[in-house]
Design an enzyme around this catalytic site. Structure first.
Site, PDB file in Angstrom:
ATOM      1  N   ASP A 144      -8.638  -3.768  10.878  1.00  0.00           N
ATOM      2  CA  ASP A 144      -7.619  -3.129  10.278  1.00  0.00           C
ATOM      3  C   ASP A 144      -6.763  -4.391   9.628  1.00  0.00           C
ATOM      4  O   ASP A 144      -6.889  -5.569  10.225  1.00  0.00           O
ATOM      5  CB  ASP A 144      -6.891  -2.039  11.191  1.00  0.00           C
ATOM      6  CG  ASP A 144      -6.058  -0.980  10.507  1.00  0.00           C
ATOM      7  OD1 ASP A 144      -5.722  -0.077  10.994  1.00  0.00           O
ATOM      8  OD2 ASP A 144      -5.792  -1.216   8.966  1.00  0.00           O
TER       9      ASP A 144
HETATM   10  C1  GLC Z   1      -3.443   0.540   7.226  1.00  0.00           C
HETATM   11  C2  GLC Z   1      -4.085   1.428   7.991  1.00  0.00           C
HETATM   12  C3  GLC Z   1      -5.498   1.382   7.624  1.00  0.00           C
HETATM   13  C4  GLC Z   1      -5.523   1.023   6.092  1.00  0.00           C
HETATM   14  C5  GLC Z   1      -5.306  -0.378   5.935  1.00  0.00           C
HETATM   15  C6  GLC Z   1      -5.323  -0.777   4.528  1.00  0.00           C
HETATM   16  O1  GLC Z   1      -2.539  -0.267   7.968  1.00  0.00           O
HETATM   17  O2  GLC Z   1      -4.216   1.586   9.296  1.00  0.00           O
HETATM   18  O3  GLC Z   1      -5.956   2.829   7.755  1.00  0.00           O
HETATM   19  O4  GLC Z   1      -6.915   1.381   5.365  1.00  0.00           O
HETATM   20  O5  GLC Z   1      -3.868  -0.606   6.412  1.00  0.00           O
HETATM   21  O6  GLC Z   1      -4.170  -0.288   3.763  1.00  0.00           O
END
Ligand code: GLC
Length: 752
Positions: free
Chosen positions: A268
């Site tokens: 993430d």
């Molecule tokens: C965010 C989210 C994830 C998302 C990523 C990119 O913090 O947790 O679901 O795809 O960052 O934006």
């Protein structure tokens, strides 16, 4: 001179390899169709790469790209959110680009899709996203969101699907296939047990292996083994003391070991916290670390899997083979996707995509109460009052990373106005307006605290403004022939910092399920002056109902139904469409009724104990016979159905469940046949029922259909809490067939 010649030679070799391997892609049938993986080509490319080039492939090169190797003709990988529509364009930074052509199809959110219980929609939904991502030049779409709904307070429940792993997995498999058939990688998230937003970057989930395997893993296992997903996203949280993005058990032992996942684990954004663990325990691409440092001036060489990893490899502390495995997986992903394969052009904002948005919205809306008021008969109504802020609000733009720049969004008021006809006057009153109410927040700290104090006056002003709005709405309701109230939650809130807010939003959880902004009193007042009131609520979960529902003739839950949602809501209210949605989560009256609050912890403090173990959702409510307002799998129709002739046949390691459904009403409609399994005499504690099969049938009045549902032996197994393996115990198993977890129509028994 010598060095330059060597580089030229390398490029020549690489281009030859590209050409030669193109023809010998070891695809399933030896064909050279796009998306086939050539391990031989990957071997050759890895052999040509320097350590720096390898490391460049496994960490970010911008906000939404990871590195390539220009010298060898290997491009960057391009990612984009989100689970229900391709996100605004951010370019290589963290601010949405102005005046960029990034308008998109805004689909109903994940929980709407799950509420259709229509597997075909999973594929069509993914197909739309794949086409629109491809048209926007993306190789990986960061969805589906498949975390289990453990508490109704999780701010991101709208992005997920269900409290049940089988329903979640069944809808996600189609989504992934539809998406990847366009040559864009799906990225199921967030692996695993990311079931809250509070303290999400560090919370340590304490959970049993049985609950992981029976509740929190199955949807991920399904997309790996039944859909062949090409990437998975690690989560922020820890599980039992280790960060999930580089978790030895989750990634090495289960995902890549037991389940045989050959794709890429993408972190993430800013979920990598340790170089050695990321190298050894399965992180394949590190993204977003700049978010915890200086995201306007990112230094990608300082990422965990950049220079720090180089030092570990060069010192011999970690073997380079760990990097090679990551690079292999990344190159596989590139070969499978539009990064290195020609999957043809995508398409965006086309009518067929908007039709999918409409179809999913129509079948995802759930009719929960109807004392006969619905469908509204336009020939008997001269004036309809539409009341509520959510009747005119657009939802696509907010809620966090899943935001979409919708090409358009039909609001409920517009949908109702378009469908009511010339003989019916539609009048509107907002009734209430959202405000940033610090009393809805838990731990206000730092800037948010000062902003909250600053907002306090605003809140007081808003409350008094709402008093005036309420009086105006009640007066309108009093003189109307019928009222449609459109309220509920909102996704994010323009009055607060990005991701803040106890509404439906990433990065925060709700504090409770109380209807916000004074809606509860407003509904009560409207019911007092008009006994023909239909309530429509939006939101990623339920609200407290006991103070308004008993006096409300009809209640429809619409989740966030996407760009065509307002039209679908109107079609259902006026009876042009017969509702067929079924709840993918239990609607109890208070968050305190849920096992994550009454037995387990939520949201915990540093650690959060999943003491309820496998008893999540109906597994808890039904086993312990707890009162709920509306059970899992429940949803009304404007017609009626009858179940008959249940036949259960054991054929080796399969059990065939056959039943007949008849439409016994006056109009066409759809029913969802749900099959639950109950082990009658288990040697370990097991829920009274578990969903293991379902099918949706559309029937004209008087018509019948035979529904066949096949259960594999895994449908009867449990994960042994001590022996830590899937176990099929001999004994009697009850097969329960019904149209909600609390409305079992027929039962039978099968022996194992
Ligand atoms: C965010 C989210 C994830 C998302 C990523 C990119 O913090 O947790 O679901 O795809 O960052 O934006």
């Amino acid at each position: 001179m010598m060095k330059q010649n060597l580089c030229t030679l390398a490029i020549l070799i690489a281009s030859i390899l590209f050409v030669s391997c193109e023809s010998d892609r070891d695809g399933a049938n030896g064909s050279t169709s796009p998306g086939e993986v050539s391990e031989a080509q990957i071997d050759s490319l890895i052999a040509l790469m320097t350590l720096d080039e390898k490391l460049g492939l496994i960490h970010a090169s911008s906000s939404f790209t990871s590195g390539g190797v220009p010298r060898l003709g290997i491009p960057e990988l391009v990612f984009s959110d989100g689970p229900h529509g391709v996100r605004h364009e951010h370019g290589r930074g963290w601010h949405a680009l102005e005046d960029y052509d990034d308008e998109a199809t805004y689909l109903p959110v994940g929980i709407s899709l799950a509420s259709t219980w229509n597997r075909d929609f999973g594929y069509k939904y993914g197909e739309v996203l794949g086409n629109e991502a491809k048209e926007r030049g993306k190789n990986v779409l960061l969805g589906p969101g498949i975390n289990i709904i453990r508490s109704p307070l999780n701010g991101r429940n709208f992005e997920y699907m269900s409290e049940d792993p089988f329903l979640t997995g069944s809808m996600a498999v189609g989504y992934v296939k539809g998406l990847q058939d366009q040559g864009v990688a799906a990225n199921a998230k967030h692996y695993a047990a990311n079931n809250q937003e509070t303290d999400r970057h560090n919370i340590d989930v304490i959970v049993s292996k049985r609950a992981l395997h029976e509740i929190y893993f199955p949807a991920f296992r399904a997309v790996v083994q039944d859909a062949g997903i090409w990437s998975i996203m690690g989560a922020y949280n820890k599980i039992n003391g280790q960060y999930t993005t580089h978790h030895e058990y989750l990634n090495n032992e289960v995902l890549k070991g037991e389940w045989g996942f050959d794709g890429v684990v993408i972190s993430d954004w800013a979920s990598v916290k340790d170089t050695r663990e990321a190298l050894l325990y399965g992180t394949d691409i590190e993204m977003g670390t700049e978010l915890l440092r200086d995201f306007d001036n990112p230094v990608y060489e300082e990422f965990y899997l950049a220079n720090p990893a180089k030092e570990m490899i060069e010192s011999g502390e970690v073997d380079e083979s760990y990097v090679d495995d990551k690079v292999r997986r990344v190159l596989r992903l590139m070969q499978r996707t539009t990064a290195l394969s020609d999957h043809g052009p995508g398409k965006r904002n086309v009518e067929e995509h908007q039709q999918v948005a409409l179809d999913v919205a129509r079948e995802g809306i759930v009719l929960l109460k109807n004392d006969g008021l619905l469908p509204l008969d336009r020939s008997e109504l001269r004036t309809i009052a539409v009341i509520g802020h959510n009747a005119t609000r657009h939802f696509a733009e907010r809620g966090g990373s899943s935001q979409v720049n919708a090409l358009y969004e039909i609001t409920p008021l517009e949908g109702i106005q378009n469908l009511a006809g010339d003989d019916v006057e539609i009048v509107y009153a907002e009734g209430y307006e959202p405000y940033y109410d610090e009393s809805l927040f838990a731990d206000i700290t730092g800037d948010a605290a000062s902003q909250s104090r600053e907002n306090l006056r605003e809140v007081e002003l808003a409350r008094s403004a709402n008093e005036a709005l309420m009086q105006e709405a009640i007066a309108l309701a009093e003189r109307a022939d019928a009222v449609i109230f459109v309220g509920g939650w909102i996704k994010g809130h323009e009055g607060m910092p990005w991701g803040e807010g106890t509404y439906d939003a990433e990065a925060r959880d709700k504090l409770n399920l109380k209807l916000i902004f004074g809606q509860e009193e407003l509904i009560r007042q409207i019911n007092r002056v008009n006994d023909k009131t239909a309530v429509v609520l939006m939101g990623g979960s339920n609200v407290e109902m006991e103070n308004w529902l008993p006096d409300t003739p009809a209640y429809v839950h619409a989740w966030y139904p996407g760009m065509e949602g307002g039209r679908a809501i109107a079609e259902i209210l006026f009876g042009e469409v017969n509702p067929s949605g079924k709840l993918p989560m239990t609607f109890a009256n208070s968050h305190e009724d849920y096992p994550s609050h009454s037995i387990g912890e939520f949201p915990g403090d540093g650690t959060v104990e999943y003491t309820e173990d496998i008893y999540v959702g109906y597994r808890y409510f039904d086993t312990h016979e707890r009162d709920v307002y509306f059970p899992f799998g429940f949803g009304l129709s404007y017609t009626t159905f009858e179940f008959s002739d249940l036949n259960i046949t054991r054929q080796g390691d399969k059990v065939l469940v056959e039943t007949t459904v008849t439409n016994t009403g006056e109009r066409g409609g759809a029913e969802v046949v749900q099959v639950y399994v109950h082990h009658k005499d288990p040697s370990v504690d097991r829920p009274i029922r578990e969903l293991k099969g379902f099918d949706k049938v559309h029937l004209e009045p008087g018509a019948s259909a035979t529904v066949n549902i096949e259960l594999g032996e895994s449908a009867f197994m449990y994960y042994h809490p001590e022996e830590l393996r899937w176990t099929l115990e001999p004994g009697s198993y009850e097969i329960q067939v019904g149209n909600s977890s609390r409305d079992i129509k027929l039962t039978g028994v099968v022996e194992w």
